[in-house]
Scaffold this active site. Structure first.
Site, PDB file in Angstrom:
ATOM      1  CG  HIS A  67      50.315  -4.563 -10.441  1.00  0.00           C
ATOM      2  ND1 HIS A  67      49.032  -5.057 -10.385  1.00  0.00           N
ATOM      3  CD2 HIS A  67      50.200  -3.279 -10.869  1.00  0.00           C
ATOM      4  CE1 HIS A  67      48.183  -4.117 -10.770  1.00  0.00           C
ATOM      5  NE2 HIS A  67      48.860  -3.044 -11.068  1.00  0.00           N
ATOM      6  CB  CYS A  68      56.385  -5.160  -8.786  1.00  0.00           C
ATOM      7  SG  CYS A  68      55.863  -5.123 -10.511  1.00  0.00           S
TER       8      CYS A  68
END
Length: 419
Positions: free
Chosen positions: A260-261
């Site tokens: 997600h990052c």
């Protein structure tokens, strides 16, 4: 009287925060618009690795936790923490989830309440984007009527050493009173609070952390490509360099970056620099280019390896080990392994995959999920290690795989080629 905390978003960031807050004595409402999540949470069935079913059940037994998809259950809150996703859409930051959360929570903001954003985003988001939404929807002003701040999440899913409670927490506030209030809240949740002078410093802090990782992974990824062409063992060089006790931090190559990052956060920073200053953030753009092409490089190396064994990729049976983007993480949707799998399927390979951590309903068509048995390994023309889950038997992989392409440095032998 116990304070009421609302955590918007019950994913890998929001759910651990909610559980810690229950332990700290807060009455917690976890808001999530995914009906499947809410149903599972209220049945004490966790889908987040860092939160076990027993911990969730204990939170319910305490009477201090409720999962809900209805913002009406957030009414009367003292503190609200927003932990919603911040994806990219066509290279542009997508703040719709923050916007939706802000608009929904705004009518419930009372005098003296506190709102904290934890979602990763570009500097200026909290003050320039979220604050007006809250003020317009509540009819109140920050910081005169309510407190507002930003605290970047630092969750590393599946990390047994560094958890929410023992990872230092950076906090910021719109003014001194907001900072004091937010610092006091997190001081009940974590062992160490790190206050900074402004919202923008805290927002930049998170992007700096992930950009640092992103560019260093790109460095070793590109180095691995050139080292292989020069006939040098990059893994041995990395091991040797890692013995230096100062001025060096170990990073290892792989099939790309996922989650997600890392694929997203540096682009938020690059976008902000371009939009505000008119300059390209060349380090980030170069790192994006290198890491984005690693799945293609893995496929290219696999094709070359099969060619040396007089096999074509078309029609070859390829077993992929690990589809999730990291050890013990179950989400494969942002995984470079999925990109590898798609590319192989398009080239005509018979693609099988083993990963006990993923839900096969999330997989693209053309990929058959199997167990990595000795027979399955032996039947494969190529075995590709993409994520080094500890549950895999790597000795068995070495013994039974006719050709093993290892992107994670877990196997050795005459039949093994490493990234």
């Amino acid at each position: 009287m116990r304070e009421k905390l609302v955590v918007v978003g019950q994913g890998y960031v929001g759910l651990p925060l909610a559980m810690r807050a229950v332990d700290a004595g807060f009455d917690v409402v976890g808001i999530d618009l995914d009906e499947w999540r809410v149903k599972r949470l209220n049945a004490a069935e966790s889908y987040v690795e860092d939160v076990g079913d027993d911990l969730l059940a204990a939170a319910h037994r305490s009477g201090r936790y409720l999962a809900s998809g209805d913002y009406a259950d957030a009414e009367g809150f003292d503190i609200c923490v927003i932990t919603v996703p911040t994806p990219l859409r066509e290279g542009v930051p997508d703040l719709r989830h923050i916007g939706s959360a802000g608009e929904s929570i705004a009518p419930l903001v009372r005098r003296g309440a506190t709102v904290v954003l934890e979602s990763t985003t570009y500097p200026g988001t909290t003050e320039e984007y979220l604050r007006p939404l809250l003020e317009e929807g509540s009819g109140l002003q920050a910081p005169e009527d309510f407190f507002l701040g930003y605290s970047p999440e630092r969750i590393d899913p599946g990390n047994p050493q560094w958890r929410l409670d023992n990872t230092p927490k950076v906090v910021s506030g719109l003014d001194g009173a907001s900072l004091e209030r937010i610092g006091a809240f997190y001081g009940r949740i974590v062992q160490e609070v790190v206050p900074v002078s402004s919202l923008q410093v805290a927002e930049l802090c998170k992007l700096l952390e992930n950009t640092f990782r992103h560019v260093n992974i790109a460095l070793v990824n590109e180095l691995s490509i050139f080292a292989q062409q020069l006939g040098i063992d990059v893994w041995e060089a990395i091991d040797a360099a890692s013995t230096k006790p100062f001025g060096y931090m170990r990073f290892t190559p792989g099939p790309g970056v996922g989650g997600h990052c890392l694929p997203i956060d540096p682009s938020y920073l690059s976008w902000k620099v371009k939009r505000s200053l008119g300059h390209n953030f060349r380090f980030v753009e170069l790192a994006n280019d290198i890491n984005d092409h690693m799945p293609d490089h893995v496929v290219h190396r696999l094709i070359l390896g099969l060619n040396r064994r007089s096999k074509s990729i078309k029609g070859s049976r390829v077993l992929l080990l690990g589809l999730a983007y990291k050890k013990n993480a179950g989400d494969c949707r942002e995984s470079p392994a999925i990109e590898v799998a798609r590319a192989l399927w398009k080239l005509g390979a018979d693609v099988r995959a083993a990963d006990p951590h993923v839900d096969d309903s999330l997989l693209p068509p053309g990929i058959e999920i199997v167990r990595p048995t000795g027979r399955e390994l032996a039947l494969a023309d190529a075995v590709v290690i993409l994520t080094d889950h500890d549950c895999f038997d790597y000795e068995l992989v070495e013994q039974m795989g006719a050709f093993v392409f290892d992107t994670r440095n877990r196997c050795r032998g005459p039949n093994v080629e490493r990234l």
